[in-house]
Design a protein around this motif. Structure first.
Motif, PDB file in Angstrom:
ATOM      1  N   THR A 169      12.486  77.989  67.621  1.00  0.00           N
ATOM      2  CA  THR A 169      11.391  78.358  66.414  1.00  0.00           C
ATOM      3  C   THR A 169      11.224  79.586  67.391  1.00  0.00           C
ATOM      4  N   THR A 170      11.542  80.644  66.353  1.00  0.00           N
ATOM      5  CA  THR A 170      11.412  82.169  67.075  1.00  0.00           C
ATOM      6  C   THR A 170      10.349  82.645  66.782  1.00  0.00           C
ATOM      7  N   VAL A 171       9.399  83.144  67.591  1.00  0.00           N
ATOM      8  CA  VAL A 171       7.781  83.861  66.618  1.00  0.00           C
ATOM      9  C   VAL A 171       7.523  85.129  67.315  1.00  0.00           C
ATOM     10  N   GLY A 172       7.204  85.867  66.146  1.00  0.00           N
ATOM     11  CA  GLY A 172       6.966  87.282  66.198  1.00  0.00           C
ATOM     12  C   GLY A 172       6.693  88.099  65.266  1.00  0.00           C
TER      13      GLY A 172
ATOM     14  N   SER B 154       6.685  91.868  69.169  1.00  0.00           N
ATOM     15  CA  SER B 154       7.565  92.200  67.610  1.00  0.00           C
ATOM     16  C   SER B 154       8.904  90.053  68.146  1.00  0.00           C
ATOM     17  N   HIS B 155       8.751  90.454  69.468  1.00  0.00           N
ATOM     18  CA  HIS B 155       9.298  88.981  69.999  1.00  0.00           C
ATOM     19  C   HIS B 155       8.435  88.282  70.849  1.00  0.00           C
ATOM     20  N   HIS B 156       7.374  87.630  70.431  1.00  0.00           N
ATOM     21  CA  HIS B 156       6.908  87.214  70.948  1.00  0.00           C
ATOM     22  C   HIS B 156       6.284  85.514  71.882  1.00  0.00           C
ATOM     23  N   ALA B 157       6.981  84.866  71.343  1.00  0.00           N
ATOM     24  CA  ALA B 157       7.556  83.526  72.276  1.00  0.00           C
ATOM     25  C   ALA B 157       8.431  82.419  71.728  1.00  0.00           C
ATOM     26  N   GLU B 158       8.724  81.836  72.385  1.00  0.00           N
ATOM     27  CA  GLU B 158       9.604  80.625  71.855  1.00  0.00           C
ATOM     28  C   GLU B 158       8.831  79.210  71.519  1.00  0.00           C
ATOM     29  N   ILE B 159       8.970  78.390  70.045  1.00  0.00           N
ATOM     30  CA  ILE B 159       8.477  77.392  70.345  1.00  0.00           C
ATOM     31  C   ILE B 159       9.661  76.103  70.581  1.00  0.00           C
ATOM     32  N   ILE B 160       9.568  75.561  71.336  1.00  0.00           N
ATOM     33  CA  ILE B 160      10.252  74.362  71.857  1.00  0.00           C
ATOM     34  C   ILE B 160      10.789  73.202  71.553  1.00  0.00           C
ATOM     35  N   LEU B 161      10.961  72.780  71.093  1.00  0.00           N
ATOM     36  CA  LEU B 161      11.493  71.045  70.702  1.00  0.00           C
ATOM     37  C   LEU B 161      12.509  69.945  71.631  1.00  0.00           C
ATOM     38  N   ARG B 162      11.095  69.656  72.692  1.00  0.00           N
ATOM     39  CA  ARG B 162      11.977  68.850  73.751  1.00  0.00           C
ATOM     40  C   ARG B 162      10.980  67.332  73.350  1.00  0.00           C
ATOM     41  N   GLY B 163      12.068  66.545  72.461  1.00  0.00           N
ATOM     42  CA  GLY B 163      11.835  65.191  72.428  1.00  0.00           C
ATOM     43  C   GLY B 163      10.562  65.256  71.897  1.00  0.00           C
ATOM     44  N   ASN B 164       9.030  63.995  72.163  1.00  0.00           N
ATOM     45  CA  ASN B 164       7.910  64.255  71.218  1.00  0.00           C
ATOM     46  C   ASN B 164       7.421  65.564  71.433  1.00  0.00           C
ATOM     47  N   ASP B 165       7.457  66.798  72.829  1.00  0.00           N
ATOM     48  CA  ASP B 165       6.581  67.761  73.304  1.00  0.00           C
ATOM     49  C   ASP B 165       7.546  68.536  72.908  1.00  0.00           C
ATOM     50  N   VAL B 166       6.082  69.367  72.366  1.00  0.00           N
ATOM     51  CA  VAL B 166       5.841  70.866  72.200  1.00  0.00           C
ATOM     52  C   VAL B 166       6.123  72.197  72.596  1.00  0.00           C
TER      53      VAL B 166
ATOM     54  N   LYS C   3       7.386  79.100  75.274  1.00  0.00           N
ATOM     55  CA  LYS C   3       7.382  79.748  76.092  1.00  0.00           C
ATOM     56  C   LYS C   3       7.246  81.359  75.740  1.00  0.00           C
ATOM     57  N   ASP C   4       6.403  82.179  76.729  1.00  0.00           N
ATOM     58  CA  ASP C   4       6.034  83.155  76.185  1.00  0.00           C
ATOM     59  C   ASP C   4       7.574  84.077  76.619  1.00  0.00           C
ATOM     60  N   LEU C   5       7.896  85.241  76.166  1.00  0.00           N
ATOM     61  CA  LEU C   5       8.770  85.944  75.390  1.00  0.00           C
ATOM     62  C   LEU C   5       8.631  87.422  76.821  1.00  0.00           C
ATOM     63  N   ASN C   6       7.472  87.718  77.191  1.00  0.00           N
ATOM     64  CA  ASN C   6       6.722  88.654  77.737  1.00  0.00           C
ATOM     65  C   ASN C   6       6.561  89.428  76.617  1.00  0.00           C
ATOM     66  N   SER C   7       5.407  89.346  76.056  1.00  0.00           N
ATOM     67  CA  SER C   7       4.650  89.738  75.570  1.00  0.00           C
ATOM     68  C   SER C   7       3.811  90.368  75.946  1.00  0.00           C
TER      69      SER C   7
ATOM     70  N   ASP D 146      -6.276  79.854  78.590  1.00  0.00           N
ATOM     71  CA  ASP D 146      -5.167  79.467  80.128  1.00  0.00           C
ATOM     72  C   ASP D 146      -4.223  80.074  79.234  1.00  0.00           C
ATOM     73  N   LYS D 147      -3.303  81.776  80.370  1.00  0.00           N
ATOM     74  CA  LYS D 147      -2.383  82.256  80.272  1.00  0.00           C
ATOM     75  C   LYS D 147      -1.172  81.528  80.525  1.00  0.00           C
ATOM     76  N   ILE D 148      -0.080  81.719  80.242  1.00  0.00           N
ATOM     77  CA  ILE D 148       1.047  80.768  79.984  1.00  0.00           C
ATOM     78  C   ILE D 148       2.454  81.350  80.229  1.00  0.00           C
ATOM     79  N   THR D 149       3.243  80.912  81.184  1.00  0.00           N
ATOM     80  CA  THR D 149       4.856  81.634  80.611  1.00  0.00           C
ATOM     81  C   THR D 149       5.245  80.435  79.799  1.00  0.00           C
ATOM     82  N   GLU D 150       5.003  78.797  80.337  1.00  0.00           N
ATOM     83  CA  GLU D 150       5.983  77.881  79.662  1.00  0.00           C
ATOM     84  C   GLU D 150       5.016  76.129  80.045  1.00  0.00           C
ATOM     85  N   ALA D 151       4.528  75.932  78.861  1.00  0.00           N
ATOM     86  CA  ALA D 151       3.769  74.967  79.123  1.00  0.00           C
ATOM     87  C   ALA D 151       3.762  74.455  77.643  1.00  0.00           C
ATOM     88  N   VAL D 152       3.395  73.252  77.885  1.00  0.00           N
ATOM     89  CA  VAL D 152       3.806  71.907  76.688  1.00  0.00           C
ATOM     90  C   VAL D 152       2.006  72.163  75.541  1.00  0.00           C
ATOM     91  N   LEU D 153       2.404  72.015  74.353  1.00  0.00           N
ATOM     92  CA  LEU D 153       1.276  72.472  73.380  1.00  0.00           C
ATOM     93  C   LEU D 153       1.134  71.099  72.913  1.00  0.00           C
TER      94      LEU D 153
END
Length: 194
Positions: A23-26, A42-54, A57-61, A70-77
């Motif tokens: 899912t793209t967020v922006g 305008s294109h802020h981040a992506e939400i990726i479902l990997r199994g049970n993990d959400v 991923k920041d898109l250089n916002s 905590d600032k992240i570039t990619e992390a599990v929520l």
């Protein structure tokens, strides 16, 4: 199914169900999850479902993506954690978790409050940069270890006393030389006149 619940006052109660793998967020309307707020890129981040993990991923916002501050570039929520895009806060609710209901007849991710917020939007199409005040901890630590700055002298620096003493000495010698010359000249003129 997991869903994101918007916590920020302007979007309070709005939810978005995470039902697709990516899912793209922006801010702009070509995103699957649009958040019409100037601090969201305008294109802020992506939400990726990997199994049970959400995975977020920041898109250089411009204003960053944060999980629990905590600032992240990619992390599990994880469920219950607070996610922030720019100045908009959201919370992940897992399957069966409490979440406000969406308005009847509306698609997931929108409510009457969100529609009203979008209607009063004055977005010029530009991402608004969030001004952050204060001093960061690492700046304080750096400041404690660095010495005070050394100032360079300029052309307008105060002259030293040594320069003044030399100038006065030369002036005295010149005055004495002129006086001696005048005395000699007057003596020779007197001697020639006699």
């Amino acid at each position: 199914m997991s869903k994101l619940v918007l916590l920020s006052e302007e979007f309070a109660g709005r939810t978005y169900e995470l039902s697709v793998e990516k899912t793209t967020v922006g801010r702009v309307d070509d995103n699957a999850f649009q958040i019409s707020e100037p601090s969201v890129s305008s294109h802020h981040a992506e939400i990726i479902l990997r199994g049970n993990d959400v995975v977020i991923k920041d898109l250089n916002s411009t204003n960053g993506t944060f999980i629990n501050g905590d600032k992240i570039t990619e992390a599990v929520l994880k469920p219950g954690q607070v996610l922030r895009f720019g100045s908009v806060e959201l919370k992940l609710d897992g399957p069966g978790g409490p979440a406000p209901a969406t308005a009847a007849g509306s698609k997931p991710g929108s409510t009457a409050a969100a529609s009203a917020a979008a209607a009063k939007k004055t977005d010029s199409g530009q991402t608004r940069v969030i001004q952050r005040g204060g001093v960061k901890l690492n700046e304080l630590q750096e400041g404690a270890t660095t010495s005070t700055p050394k100032f360079q002298t300029t052309a307008f620096a105060k002259k030293s006393n040594k320069t003044t003493i030399v100038f006065i000495s030369i002036a005295i010698v010149l005055v004495l030389a002129i006086v001696i010359f005048l005395v000699i000249a007057l003596t020779s003129v007197k001697g020639a006149a006699q």
